[in-house]
Write a protein that holds these residues in place. Structure first.
Motif, mmCIF file in Angstrom:
data_model
loop_
_atom_site.group_PDB
_atom_site.id
_atom_site.type_symbol
_atom_site.label_atom_id
_atom_site.label_comp_id
_atom_site.label_asym_id
_atom_site.label_seq_id
_atom_site.Cartn_x
_atom_site.Cartn_y
_atom_site.Cartn_z
ATOM 1 N N GLY A 16 9.489 -4.464 -0.149
ATOM 2 C CA GLY A 16 9.121 -3.288 -0.930
ATOM 3 C C GLY A 16 7.665 -2.906 -0.724
ATOM 4 O O GLY A 16 7.047 -3.245 0.291
ATOM 5 N N ASN A 17 7.112 -2.206 -1.699
ATOM 6 C CA ASN A 17 5.740 -1.717 -1.607
ATOM 7 C C ASN A 17 4.874 -2.385 -2.661
ATOM 8 O O ASN A 17 5.183 -2.346 -3.848
ATOM 9 N N GLN A 18 3.782 -2.979 -2.221
ATOM 10 C CA GLN A 18 2.858 -3.643 -3.136
ATOM 11 C C GLN A 18 2.059 -2.612 -3.921
ATOM 12 O O GLN A 18 1.509 -1.677 -3.354
ATOM 13 N N ALA A 19 1.983 -2.817 -5.221
ATOM 14 C CA ALA A 19 1.118 -1.996 -6.067
ATOM 15 C C ALA A 19 0.303 -2.914 -6.949
ATOM 16 O O ALA A 19 0.826 -3.868 -7.525
ATOM 17 N N SER A 43 -1.566 0.408 -0.603
ATOM 18 C CA SER A 43 -1.525 1.867 -0.496
ATOM 19 C C SER A 43 -1.905 2.519 -1.824
ATOM 20 O O SER A 43 -2.474 3.610 -1.826
ATOM 21 N N GLU A 44 -1.608 1.880 -2.958
ATOM 22 C CA GLU A 44 -2.072 2.402 -4.245
ATOM 23 C C GLU A 44 -2.435 1.284 -5.213
ATOM 24 O O GLU A 44 -1.785 0.238 -5.244
ATOM 25 N N THR A 45 -3.482 1.549 -5.984
ATOM 26 C CA THR A 45 -3.827 0.765 -7.165
ATOM 27 C C THR A 45 -3.749 1.700 -8.356
ATOM 28 O O THR A 45 -4.353 2.778 -8.348
ATOM 29 N N ALA A 46 -2.984 1.305 -9.366
ATOM 30 C CA ALA A 46 -2.801 2.129 -10.558
ATOM 31 C C ALA A 46 -3.701 1.620 -11.676
ATOM 32 O O ALA A 46 -3.898 0.409 -11.832
ATOM 33 N N TRP A 59 -3.873 7.020 -10.122
ATOM 34 C CA TRP A 59 -3.581 6.247 -8.913
ATOM 35 C C TRP A 59 -4.688 6.443 -7.886
ATOM 36 O O TRP A 59 -5.134 7.578 -7.643
ATOM 37 N N PHE A 60 -5.076 5.358 -7.222
ATOM 38 C CA PHE A 60 -6.097 5.415 -6.176
ATOM 39 C C PHE A 60 -5.579 4.747 -4.915
ATOM 40 O O PHE A 60 -5.074 3.617 -4.950
ATOM 41 N N THR A 61 -5.718 5.442 -3.785
ATOM 42 C CA THR A 61 -5.498 4.844 -2.474
ATOM 43 C C THR A 61 -6.818 4.230 -2.022
ATOM 44 O O THR A 61 -7.861 4.446 -2.649
ATOM 45 N N PRO A 62 -6.826 3.482 -0.904
ATOM 46 C CA PRO A 62 -8.118 2.990 -0.387
ATOM 47 C C PRO A 62 -9.071 4.122 0.004
ATOM 48 O O PRO A 62 -10.281 3.911 0.077
ATOM 49 N N PHE A 191 3.791 8.018 6.703
ATOM 50 C CA PHE A 191 2.486 7.677 7.260
ATOM 51 C C PHE A 191 1.391 8.440 6.508
ATOM 52 O O PHE A 191 1.548 9.622 6.210
ATOM 53 N N GLY A 192 0.276 7.737 6.226
ATOM 54 C CA GLY A 192 -0.789 8.358 5.438
ATOM 55 C C GLY A 192 -2.178 8.092 5.973
ATOM 56 O O GLY A 192 -3.040 7.644 5.205
ATOM 57 N N PRO A 193 -2.458 8.365 7.255
ATOM 58 C CA PRO A 193 -3.794 8.063 7.779
ATOM 59 C C PRO A 193 -4.916 8.854 7.102
ATOM 60 O O PRO A 193 -6.063 8.407 7.098
ATOM 61 N N LYS A 194 -4.603 10.006 6.489
ATOM 62 C CA LYS A 194 -5.637 10.748 5.767
ATOM 63 C C LYS A 194 -6.126 9.998 4.535
ATOM 64 O O LYS A 194 -7.206 10.273 4.019
ATOM 65 N N LEU A 195 -5.307 9.044 4.059
ATOM 66 C CA LEU A 195 -5.640 8.265 2.869
ATOM 67 C C LEU A 195 -6.005 6.826 3.218
ATOM 68 O O LEU A 195 -6.034 5.975 2.340
ATOM 69 N N ALA A 196 -6.273 6.564 4.499
ATOM 70 C CA ALA A 196 -6.578 5.216 4.983
ATOM 71 C C ALA A 196 -5.375 4.282 4.798
ATOM 72 O O ALA A 196 -5.531 3.084 4.613
ATOM 73 N N VAL A 197 -4.169 4.851 4.865
ATOM 74 C CA VAL A 197 -2.916 4.086 4.800
ATOM 75 C C VAL A 197 -2.127 4.426 6.066
ATOM 76 O O VAL A 197 -1.566 5.511 6.182
ATOM 77 N N ASP A 198 -2.098 3.500 7.030
ATOM 78 C CA ASP A 198 -1.402 3.798 8.283
ATOM 79 C C ASP A 198 0.076 4.099 8.037
ATOM 80 O O ASP A 198 0.585 5.135 8.463
ATOM 81 N N GLU A 199 0.758 3.154 7.399
ATOM 82 C CA GLU A 199 2.161 3.374 7.037
ATOM 83 C C GLU A 199 2.400 2.843 5.636
ATOM 84 O O GLU A 199 2.071 1.695 5.335
ATOM 85 N N ASP A 200 2.966 3.691 4.785
ATOM 86 C CA ASP A 200 3.281 3.288 3.421
ATOM 87 C C ASP A 200 4.641 2.590 3.431
ATOM 88 O O ASP A 200 5.618 3.141 3.956
#
Length: 260
Positions: A16-19, A43-46, A59-62, A191-200
């Motif tokens: 899954g996806n780590q939060a 990819s996100e810290t809430a 929510w904040f991305t890197p 994919f989210g390279p604009k948010l410093a997340v290569d692949e969510d």
């Protein structure tokens, strides 16, 4: 500051996806929240605060604060309903996109979100160059949704992330109909390279676009969706007009006290 790490859209650890979910008494500065998100590198810290009118969620991305995130909403609801509001069956959040509610249904957490629009846009050579496959259709709202010829194209995709960064949309999602016999209506990657997340790994928010598309395309009201990242995860979605319900499971990885 108490922080929980939750694997969302899975019932197994390390999938899954780590939060990261930070439950705080009052808001830290935006700079502090951004620094924590950058330190976590998920990819996100809430961050969630109980205010007089109810729970408020951000929510904040890197890379920066984001207006909406599905898997970290699931992670936050899991934390609050497991440790802070154990007798509650439902919880709601004030967010940048309005009121968001989550209810418990067995081992699933069912989230009610606003639907994204699927506004068709032209398929371009830039899209094909960025992802290495020519999409058959393309749609744009907050994110860019590219429909690929087959689920094999989705699984095997090796995008050029620098070129992906130049495409429209905050996130870039690829999707295809599920392969018969595998139990999924549709497959995706995001994919989210604009948010410093290569692949969510698994993206609830983008399924607010993926689910309406495939419900209309397949003539179904309910979908089983799989996001085919390295970690992988499953989402159960239904589209109802301008709302989307997305359900998933979650498991707790850790709890900690941050030294900030």
């Amino acid at each position: 500051m108490r922080q929980y790490i939750v694997d969302a859209f899975t019932d197994r650890l390390f999938y899954g996806n780590q939060a990261a979910v930070c439950v705080v008494d009052e808001w830290p500065s935006s700079q502090m929240m951004q620094s924590i998100a950058k330190e976590n590198r998920f990819s996100e810290t809430a961050f969630v605060v109980r205010e007089p009118q109810g729970w408020h969620l951000r929510w904040f991305t890197p890379g920066r604060e984001i207006d909406f995130c599905g898997h970290a909403t699931l992670g936050t609801a899991f934390v609050l309903l497991s440790f802070y509001c154990r007798d509650a069956a439902e919880i709601s959040f004030d967010t940048q996109v309005g009121k968001v509610s989550v209810r418990r249904r067995g081992d699933l957490f069912v989230m009610d979100f606003p639907a994204y629009e699927c506004r068709p846009v032209a398929v371009t050579d830039s899209m094909a160059a960025a992802i290495g496959v020519r999409p058959v259709e393309a749609y744009l709202d907050r994110d860019l949704l590219l429909v690929l010829p087959s689920e094999g194209d989705v699984r095997e995709l090796r995008p050029n992330l620098q070129l992906v960064k130049g495409l429209d949309g905050l996130l870039v999602a690829v999707t295809a109909e599920g392969k018969p016999g595998e139990g999924y209506d549709c497959m995706s990657r995001v994919f989210g390279p604009k948010l410093a997340v290569d692949e969510d790994p698994v993206t609830g928010s983008t399924h607010c676009m993926i689910a309406p598309y495939w419900c209309a395309r397949l003539g179904k009201s309910r979908l089983v969706c799989h996001q085919s990242s390295e970690r992988g995860g499953d989402l159960y979605a239904s589209a109802m007009g301008n709302r989307v319900q997305i359900a998933g499971k979650a498991v707790l990885f850790s709890t900690s006290e941050l030294s900030v």
